[in-house]
Design an enzyme around this catalytic site. Structure first.
Site, PDB file in Angstrom:
ATOM      1  N   GLU A 114       0.852  -1.198   0.000  1.00 56.16           N
ATOM      2  CA  GLU A 114       0.000   0.000   0.000  1.00 56.16           C
ATOM      3  C   GLU A 114       0.885   1.243   0.000  1.00 56.16           C
ATOM      4  OE1 GLU A 114      -3.356  -2.013   2.961  1.00 56.16           O
ATOM      5  OE2 GLU A 114      -2.056  -0.401   3.670  1.00 56.16           O
ATOM      6  N   LYS A 116       2.203   4.597   1.491  1.00 59.67           N
ATOM      7  CA  LYS A 116       2.308   5.138   2.855  1.00 59.67           C
ATOM      8  C   LYS A 116       2.003   6.630   2.804  1.00 59.67           C
ATOM      9  CE  LYS A 116       5.296   5.289   6.906  1.00 59.67           C
ATOM     10  NZ  LYS A 116       5.061   6.701   7.189  1.00 59.67           N
ATOM     11  N   ASP A 118       1.333  10.384   3.784  1.00 56.96           N
ATOM     12  CA  ASP A 118       1.986  11.265   4.749  1.00 56.96           C
ATOM     13  C   ASP A 118       0.952  12.207   5.344  1.00 56.96           C
ATOM     14  OD1 ASP A 118       4.005  12.308   6.237  1.00 56.96           O
ATOM     15  OD2 ASP A 118       4.853  13.543   4.653  1.00 56.96           O
ATOM     16  N   TYR A 226      -7.428   1.926   5.777  1.00 56.95           N
ATOM     17  CA  TYR A 226      -6.743   0.733   5.290  1.00 56.95           C
ATOM     18  C   TYR A 226      -6.623  -0.395   6.316  1.00 56.95           C
ATOM     19  CZ  TYR A 226      -3.182   3.789   7.384  1.00 56.95           C
ATOM     20  OH  TYR A 226      -2.498   4.653   8.207  1.00 56.95           O
ATOM     21  N   LYS A 313      10.695   3.519   3.208  1.00 58.53           N
ATOM     22  CA  LYS A 313      10.638   4.978   3.079  1.00 58.53           C
ATOM     23  C   LYS A 313      11.478   5.431   1.883  1.00 58.53           C
ATOM     24  CE  LYS A 313       9.126   7.456   5.916  1.00 58.53           C
ATOM     25  NZ  LYS A 313       9.440   7.800   7.318  1.00 58.53           N
ATOM     26  N   CYS A 407      12.513  48.901   1.980  1.00 54.69           N
ATOM     27  CA  CYS A 407      11.627  48.287   0.995  1.00 54.69           C
ATOM     28  C   CYS A 407      12.277  48.310  -0.385  1.00 54.69           C
ATOM     29  CB  CYS A 407      10.285  49.033   0.963  1.00 54.69           C
ATOM     30  SG  CYS A 407       9.151  48.422  -0.316  1.00 54.69           S
ATOM     31  N   CYS A 410       9.849  50.858  -2.627  1.00 52.08           N
ATOM     32  CA  CYS A 410       9.662  52.301  -2.381  1.00 52.08           C
ATOM     33  C   CYS A 410      10.742  52.908  -1.498  1.00 52.08           C
ATOM     34  CB  CYS A 410       8.282  52.550  -1.765  1.00 52.08           C
ATOM     35  SG  CYS A 410       8.106  51.929  -0.073  1.00 52.08           S
ATOM     36  N   CYS A 425       6.844  46.574   5.003  1.00 52.75           N
ATOM     37  CA  CYS A 425       6.954  47.952   4.550  1.00 52.75           C
ATOM     38  C   CYS A 425       5.715  48.696   5.051  1.00 52.75           C
ATOM     39  CB  CYS A 425       7.027  48.014   3.022  1.00 52.75           C
ATOM     40  SG  CYS A 425       6.857  49.707   2.382  1.00 52.75           S
ATOM     41  N   CYS A 431       3.365  52.556  -1.561  1.00 55.35           N
ATOM     42  CA  CYS A 431       4.203  51.479  -2.100  1.00 55.35           C
ATOM     43  C   CYS A 431       3.407  50.764  -3.198  1.00 55.35           C
ATOM     44  CB  CYS A 431       4.583  50.519  -0.978  1.00 55.35           C
ATOM     45  SG  CYS A 431       5.700  49.200  -1.488  1.00 55.35           S
TER      46      CYS A 431
END
Length: 671
Positions: A114, A116, A118, A226, A313, A407, A410, A425, A431
């Site tokens: 099957e 796996k 996550d 499952y 894995k 920034c 600007c 900013c 801006c």
């Protein structure tokens, strides 16, 4: 409507919606439009609020959520939830197979392979074909009862199909956040100034433990199951059990496969190592299980792991490349985000040119320099990220990368508030990316839905000096727009009509669209429903804000800061004058089913056990009462739940307002 008529309509709607849900989530068939489905669900919710005595505990409206849990009850597992031993090599799989055959003292062993997934392990309890409890893994011996949240997951059946299921059984699996949903949520979070979620697995884990199930519902979690457990089960093998679960409507991934040899197991592993990039959810490996249940019983378990299963894995996919430079992007809320620009490299079947660096702390942690050789990984992450730096290959003259202090658009000095990871900013009205970003946010489909206003048109309007903020949109004239390149009479009329139509959007949408930092769509709905008008929200104190559902200190402070800005107040007043909705519009008043609260007014505060605050509001109105947001000498009762603010309690005592509990209130209306 009489009670008998309501009962019949509730039963018919419940049956029809359940049938549509089954078609959509089990057979991938859409039999009605989303709008029609939502209207049916809304009608059922309305009827259930008016006639709660007829609500089925497994009603499809539970998928929408709304239950608030102050904390989750700890429940002992009937069967311990063990973890799997992990392996990373073919040799270790061979050793596992050798141990299995030795333990069984026979050569013939069949395996089921099957994916796996996550996600977050979950155990579901069904009794008489109905879902009665959902429990997290916890420490393996006991976990948390998250039933209300799990009921919102659309592909988990609340009632089983078919027949022949045991009186009580348990089924285990994994709750997942699909990749598309993960990307959608992160775009929304970045749009409102929140840090993006790290990966789908952590996001699923955090979601399933949220206090408000209505927010869980909006995350659109998925689930694959499952493992079947219970007394007196007659199935001889795991593959038979999976087929049985499928026949009952339980979501089982169709990717499992029975393998009669190790060669078949290895072929399955190899196949999904290549194909996993095409899956809609994250997997991090393959689970290999002995198929025969009698053989499993003979093999037994260690104190931590079953001897009859192992997880292979996959290694996280990564590549090495050169860091060219780091650029800094300014978002709608002013948040400045660093992005690594890389020498193009192939990773997980795609060419990667950029990787997320998240914030200044990440740059400092990695100690990045220009031209560094870096490892880029796409393991559990959707967006590639830099996971390591080859510092020993760095040139002596390499220039260290520091986060910008001004920034990049600007030039304004950046600020970083205490407790936050992002730099911002503060020049939101001067801006350019913030100005255009706020307008793009306002007109998007999920907000005011002015679809003829794309980013190119917004840029042209701003460049021409016609639009500097969202209120300017409602002053646009045909003659102004016709001067823009590419606009003819028909496209101009379409644009103006879209702007005019947006005035019909409800208050909760407008509140989301104006772009208060940290106020996403869900939070805007909570605030709109709780305060009912912009005026009430604008007058709310910090204490009153944090009493609203799901409103914490960060959001409360952001709302207060927004309304403290004169520019924002001026813009809101303009929008109000143009006819936008700034109070909850109830399309039709709920039918009054009683008069026990006639002439009485209530303030609701705190968190409740049996009903959500919105449900309590409906119950008050349905029984002739009135709900107000602020205490005064005219208020009849303070309906108090857990975690009520001390200032509200003190004010009620000072005014002499009678304080009643949820149970006392329900007794008043005969529930």
């Amino acid at each position: 409507m009489t009670a008998d008529e309501a009962k019949i309509e509730i039963e018919n709607l419940t049956k029809e919606i359940n049938s549509l849900n089954e078609a959509y989530y089990q057979r991938h068939e859409s039999k009605v439009s989303d709008f029609d489905f939502d209207m049916m669900l809304k009608r059922l919710q309305q009827l259930e609020n008016e006639f709660p005595q007829f609500k089925d505990p497994h009603s499809p409206t539970t998928r929408v959520g709304g239950t608030v849990n102050k904390n989750f009850k700890s429940v002992k597992h009937e069967y311990p939830m063990l973890s799997l031993a992990n392996t990373y090599t073919d040799e270790e799989i061979f050793e596992f197979d050798k141990r299995v055959r030795k333990g069984l003292a026979e050569e013939k062993v069949e395996y089921v392979c099957e994916l796996k997934f996550d996600g977050v392990a979950i155990s579901l309890i069904y009794e008489e074909g109905k879902l009665t409890q959902a429990i997290t893994r916890g420490d393996g011996v006991q976990g948390d009862d998250v039933t209300d949240n799990v009921k919102t997951i659309r592909n988990i059946p609340l009632k089983l199909k078919g027949e022949g299921w045991p009186q009580k059984f348990e089924v285990r699996g994994e709750i997942l956040l699909p990749l598309a949903e993960f990307e959608r949520i992160n775009k929304e979070r970045e749009d409102i100034g929140e840090a993006p979620l790290a990966n789908p697995r952590n996001a699923a884990s955090g979601t399933i433990k949220m206090q408000d199930s209505s927010i869980v519902a909006q995350r659109r979690l998925d689930c694959y199951l499952y493992n079947l457990l219970g007394e007196n089960l007659t199935v001889p093998s795991h593959s038979n059990a999976l087929a049985l679960l499928e026949s009952w409507g339980v979501p089982v991934s169709p990717t499992y496969k029975t393998c009669g040899s190790l060669e078949g197991v290895k072929a399955y592993i190899q196949h999904w190592e290549n194909e996993r990039q095409n899956l809609p959810v994250e997997i991090d490996g393959i689970v290999i299980k002995v198929n025969d249940l009698n053989q499993r019983a003979e093999l037994g378990n260690t104190s931590k792991n079953p001897r009859w299963a192992i997880a292979y894995k996959y290694q996280a996919e990564k590549a090495m490349t050169r860091l060219d430079k780091v650029t800094f992007q300014v978002g709608r809320t002013g948040a400045v985000t660093p992005v690594a620009n890389l020498e193009p490299v192939e990773l997980a079947g795609t060419i990667v040119k950029r990787a997320s660096l998240y914030n200044a702390d990440e740059i400092e942690r990695l100690d990045l320099h220009i031209d560094d050789q870096v490892y880029v990984e796409k393991g559990g992450e959707i967006i590639p990220k830099i996971t390591g730096v080859l510092a020993d290959q760095r040139s002596k003259n390499a220039v260290k990368i520091n986060f910008v202090s001004n920034c990049p658009e600007c030039g304004t000095a950046l600020v970083r508030k205490e407790g936050e990871v992002n730099y911002y900013c503060p020049n939101e009205n001067g801006c350019e990316p913030q100005i255009k970003g706020k307008i793009e946010h306002f007109v998007q489909r999920r907000a005011m839905n002015i679809m003829s206003l794309g980013s190119r048109t917004i840029n042209a309007l701003h460049k021409a000096g016609l639009v500097d903020n969202i209120a300017d949109l409602y002053e646009l004239k045909a003659d102004d727009i016709l001067k823009l390149e590419g606009f003819k009479e028909q496209s101009t009329a379409k644009l103006l009509q879209g702007i005019e139509d947006s005035k019909q959007m409800p208050f909760e949408i407008v509140l989301f669209a104006v772009g208060i930092r940290f106020v996403g769509k869900t939070v805007a709905e909570k605030l709109a429903i709780h305060f009912e008008t912009l005026e009430q929200l604008q007058k709310a104190t910090f204490e009153e804000l944090i009493e609203a559902p799901e409103i914490g200190e960060k959001i409360a402070n952001s709302v207060l800061e927004y309304f403290a800005e004169e520019n924002n107040l001026s813009m809101l007043n303009r929008l109000k004058s143009y006819g936008l909705n700034f109070e909850i519009q109830r399309s039709e008043e709920a039918e009054q089913v009683g008069t026990s609260l006639e002439g009485l007014s209530f303030v609701i505060s705190g968190v409740f056990e049996k009903y959500s605050r919105d449900e309590l509001k409906d119950l008050i109105k349905n029984n002739g009462g009135k709900v107000v947001s602020a205490l005064s000498s005219k208020v009849s009762f303070l309906l108090a739940g857990d975690k009520m603010g001390p200032s509200k309690l003190a004010k009620a005592e000072k005014l002499g307002t009678k304080i009643i509990s949820e149970n006392e209130f329900l007794e008043k209306i005969g529930l």
